[in-house]
Write a protein that holds these residues in place. Structure first.
Motif, mmCIF file in Angstrom:
data_model
loop_
_atom_site.group_PDB
_atom_site.id
_atom_site.type_symbol
_atom_site.label_atom_id
_atom_site.label_comp_id
_atom_site.label_asym_id
_atom_site.label_seq_id
_atom_site.Cartn_x
_atom_site.Cartn_y
_atom_site.Cartn_z
ATOM 1 N N ALA A 98 -10.298 -8.846 3.827
ATOM 2 C CA ALA A 98 -8.887 -8.599 4.122
ATOM 3 C C ALA A 98 -8.759 -7.888 5.465
ATOM 4 O O ALA A 98 -9.486 -6.935 5.744
ATOM 5 N N MET A 99 -7.828 -8.378 6.289
ATOM 6 C CA MET A 99 -7.552 -7.759 7.578
ATOM 7 C C MET A 99 -6.049 -7.614 7.768
ATOM 8 O O MET A 99 -5.280 -8.500 7.363
ATOM 9 N N VAL A 100 -5.657 -6.518 8.387
ATOM 10 C CA VAL A 100 -4.241 -6.247 8.617
ATOM 11 C C VAL A 100 -3.898 -6.623 10.051
ATOM 12 O O VAL A 100 -4.576 -6.197 10.999
ATOM 13 N N PHE A 101 -2.835 -7.419 10.216
ATOM 14 C CA PHE A 101 -2.378 -7.851 11.534
ATOM 15 C C PHE A 101 -1.008 -7.240 11.816
ATOM 16 O O PHE A 101 -0.142 -7.208 10.945
ATOM 17 N N LYS A 102 -0.811 -6.792 13.049
ATOM 18 C CA LYS A 102 0.422 -6.081 13.369
ATOM 19 C C LYS A 102 1.607 -7.019 13.533
ATOM 20 O O LYS A 102 2.666 -6.823 12.925
ATOM 21 N N ASN A 103 1.486 -8.031 14.381
ATOM 22 C CA ASN A 103 2.653 -8.834 14.759
ATOM 23 C C ASN A 103 2.796 -10.131 13.980
ATOM 24 O O ASN A 103 3.895 -10.513 13.611
#
Length: 251
Positions: free
Chosen positions: A197-202
């Motif tokens: 799992a990775m969090v992306f800002k935009n």
């Protein structure tokens, strides 16, 4: 403390329940898949006095999703009642394990019965705001995965060794989480068919690091994912504002 009944447990603790069944925005999404999700929210990091997130960083502690969604909205109306409840539950887990586990088992059995009545399946996520080894949820030497072999359990974790449990327990699925500092371990996990799992800002891209990226916000039950992939999660605002130097949020 001794668990006798739900009514007695509520009187003794002042808590209405330990977990909920498909009540949060995240877990209501399971319903359209013919599934109910029992979810447990404990007090994250060391806010209860007990460490429940062994792989945390200072950044993920500051930007924990514990301070978002329903919790944040409730704070504006009723004060910090949700955090106080989560702290009380966490202390029960560590200080009154037998009582806690008997109550937890009672609630999971009730959730199973509810799912059966509605001709649905049941999944369980014990770590929504914690990262406790599921084997620590045990009673008389039997862990929760062994107690409910016909129920699907799943988690996200920052503890790499946790992925090995999937080899032993077929009813357990775990997704490894990028924390801004563990990219090499993420690559290793992906190469061994463990989702990351990775969090992306935009925005959530279609591909990243050569792997397909799926929108992890569409549903939470990662064991339903059909391929080894990166689970893209859109950054969600919490009470502590984001800055451009947060390592675990991909800018």
């Amino acid at each position: 403390m001794e668990f006798i009944s739900k009514a007695q447990a509520r009187r003794d603790t002042g808590l209405n329940y330990l977990g909920s069944v498909s009540e949060t925005v995240k877990h209501k999404k399971s319903i359209k898949y013919g599934e109910l999700t029992y979810s447990l929210y404990l007090a994250p990091a060391k806010t209860s006095g007990y460490e429940v997130c062994p792989g945390r960083t200072a950044e993920c502690t500051r930007l924990c999703l514990n301070e978002s969604g329903m919790n944040t909205m409730t704070q504006k109306i009723k004060g910090d009642v949700i955090n106080e409840s989560r702290i009380k539950k966490t202390r029960l887990f560590f200080e009154e394990k037998e009582f806690f586990m008997k109550w937890l088992i009672f609630e999971i059995n009730a959730a199973k019965a509810k799912a059966a009545r509605n001709r649905m399946t049941l999944s369980v996520r014990l770590n929504n705001t914690s990262d406790i080894n599921p084997l620590d949820f045990e009673l008389y030497g039997v862990n929760i995965l062994e107690m409910f072999p016909d129920v699907q359990f799943y988690d996200y974790t920052k503890v790499a060794d946790r992925a090995n449990l999937m080899k032993v327990y077929k009813n357990y699925d775990v997704t490894y989480s990028y924390n801004g500092y563990n990219i090499e371990m993420c690559k290793q996990m992906l190469s061994h068919n463990v989702k990351v799992a990775m969090v992306f800002k935009n925005y959530i891209p279609d591909q990243y690091m050569g792997y397909n990226v799926i929108n992890g916000d569409e549903y939470d039950m990662r064991y339903r994912d059909l391929e080894t992939c990166i689970v893209g999660l859109k950054y969600k605002k919490v009470r502590n504002s984001i800055d451009n130097n947060v390592k675990f949020v991909i800018q």
